[in-house]
Design a protein around this motif. Structure first.
Motif, PDB file in Angstrom:
ATOM      1  N   ARG A 152      30.340   3.199  18.659  1.00 17.11           N
ATOM      2  CA  ARG A 152      29.566   1.962  18.678  1.00 17.11           C
ATOM      3  C   ARG A 152      28.607   1.921  19.870  1.00 17.11           C
ATOM      4  O   ARG A 152      27.492   1.420  19.768  1.00 17.11           O
ATOM      5  N   LYS A 153      29.046   2.462  21.000  1.00 18.66           N
ATOM      6  CA  LYS A 153      28.200   2.459  22.195  1.00 18.66           C
ATOM      7  C   LYS A 153      26.929   3.272  21.987  1.00 18.66           C
ATOM      8  O   LYS A 153      25.938   3.081  22.697  1.00 18.66           O
ATOM      9  N   GLN A 154      26.987   4.198  21.026  1.00 18.97           N
ATOM     10  CA  GLN A 154      25.796   4.997  20.726  1.00 18.97           C
ATOM     11  C   GLN A 154      25.169   4.575  19.390  1.00 18.97           C
ATOM     12  O   GLN A 154      24.463   5.343  18.750  1.00 18.97           O
ATOM     13  N   SER A 155      25.497   3.326  18.998  1.00 21.39           N
ATOM     14  CA  SER A 155      24.911   2.710  17.790  1.00 21.39           C
ATOM     15  C   SER A 155      25.290   3.435  16.508  1.00 21.39           C
ATOM     16  O   SER A 155      24.491   3.513  15.554  1.00 21.39           O
ATOM     17  N   HIS A 156      26.499   3.963  16.468  1.00 19.70           N
ATOM     18  CA  HIS A 156      27.010   4.599  15.257  1.00 19.70           C
ATOM     19  C   HIS A 156      28.249   3.839  14.788  1.00 19.70           C
ATOM     20  O   HIS A 156      29.033   3.344  15.594  1.00 19.70           O
ATOM     21  N   THR A 157      28.407   3.769  13.480  1.00 28.96           N
ATOM     22  CA  THR A 157      29.585   3.116  12.919  1.00 28.96           C
ATOM     23  C   THR A 157      30.522   4.155  12.318  1.00 28.96           C
ATOM     24  O   THR A 157      30.087   5.234  11.896  1.00 28.96           O
ATOM     25  N   ILE A 158      31.790   3.825  12.263  1.00 31.81           N
ATOM     26  CA  ILE A 158      32.780   4.704  11.654  1.00 31.81           C
ATOM     27  C   ILE A 158      33.844   3.845  10.987  1.00 31.81           C
ATOM     28  O   ILE A 158      34.255   2.813  11.520  1.00 31.81           O
ATOM     29  N   HIS A 159      34.237   4.249   9.782  1.00 29.83           N
ATOM     30  CA  HIS A 159      35.257   3.526   9.032  1.00 29.83           C
ATOM     31  C   HIS A 159      36.524   4.383   8.976  1.00 29.83           C
ATOM     32  O   HIS A 159      36.462   5.557   8.609  1.00 29.83           O
ATOM     33  N   TRP A 160      37.641   3.791   9.339  1.00 27.67           N
ATOM     34  CA  TRP A 160      38.888   4.544   9.402  1.00 27.67           C
ATOM     35  C   TRP A 160      40.067   3.660   9.006  1.00 27.67           C
ATOM     36  O   TRP A 160      39.976   2.437   9.053  1.00 27.67           O
TER      37      TRP A 160
END
Length: 208
Positions: A152-160
Motif C-alpha cells: 500500500r505504501k507504494q500504491s499497490h493493492t493485494i488481495h489475500w
C-alpha cells in the motif's frame, strides 16, 4: 470465468502437508483446479533433479482429478520466476480468476520478488499459516497485514486470505533429513512417493 490456483514450489519432495494445503484451497474458494508447478531452477536453493521431483508430484496427485501438474517451467531456460509462470499459464487458461497458494514465510518475501509488486496485483493470494512454534492465526493475520501495508505504501493493492488448515508438522527439509539419517518417512509422504524415494535412493547421501 473459471477460478484456478497455482501452487508453485520446489516440492523436494512433495508431502502430505502440501496435499492438505492444496485440498483446503480447492474447497475454501471453490476452485475448479489446482495447477502444481515445480520449480525447474529454484533461484535460492539446490534441489533434486526436476525429473525426480515431477515424477513424485505426479504420483502424489494422480488420484485427484482437480489436481494437475504443469511443465510450464520447462519451456524457458534460466532462473524460475513466478511472474513468468503466471504469464505463461494465463496464455494457456484464458478468462481465469487466478489464485496463488503460498506459505506464510514465502508470502512475507513477496515484496522482494522479481517484479513482485506487479505480480501481487495479478492474482489473489491463498496463504497457509504458520502454526508451529506457538504461532497463532492472529499472529499470521498480522504478518499478512504487514505485507499488505508494504504494498500500500507504494500504491499497490493485494488481495489475500488465510487457508483454514490443521497443524501439520512436516516439511520437505525434515523428510530429507530423515532420509539422510535412514529414519522412516512412512506416513509423512504418500506411499507411492516413499517407494520412489527408496527405489531411486534420493536424499540419502547428504543432508540439505
Amino acid at each position: 470465468m473459471q477460478q484456478l490456483a497455482i501452487f508453485g514450489g520446489t516440492f523436494d519432495p512433495i508431502h502430505w502437508g502440501h496435499l492438505l494445503v492444496a485440498e483446503t484451497a480447492l474447497h475454501q474458494v471453490c476452485l475448479e483446479k489446482v495447477i502444481w508447478v515445480p520449480s525447474l531452477n529454484p533461484p535460492h536453493k539446490e534441489a533434486a533433479l526436476f525429473e525426480h521431483r515431477m515424477q513424485m508430484l505426479q504420483l502424489a496427485i494422480k488420484d485427484n482429478p482437480a489436481f494437475t501438474a504443469s511443465l510450464v517451467e520447462t519451456n524457458r531456460s534460466g532462473t524460475s520466476y513466478a511472474i513468468n509462470t503466471l504469464i505463461d499459464l494465463s496464455a494457456c487458461y484464458p478468462n481465469t480468476q487466478w489464485y496463488w497458494i503460498v506459505g506464510l514465510d514465502t508470502f512475507q518475501t513477496l515484496p522482494r520478488w522479481y517484479r513482485g509488486h506487479e505480480l501481487a496485483q495479478m492474482c489473489d493470494w491463498l496463504i497457509a499459516p504458520r502454526l508451529l512454534g506457538g504461532e497463532t492465526i492472529t499472529q499470521s493475520k498480522l504478518i499478512c497485514k504487514q505485507v499488505e501495508e508494504q504494498f500500500r505504501k507504494q500504491s499497490h493493492t493485494i488481495h489475500w486470505q488465510l487457508l483454514n488448515i490443521p497443524i501439520v508438522g512436516v516439511s520437505s527439509s525434515l523428510i530429507r533429513k530423515f532420509c539422510h539419517e535412514r529414519q522412516s518417512i512412512r506416513y509423512l509422504v504418500p506411499e507411492s512417493v516413499r517407494s520412489y524415494i527408496t527405489n531411486n535412493n534420493l536424499y540419502s547421501h547428504k543432508s540439505e
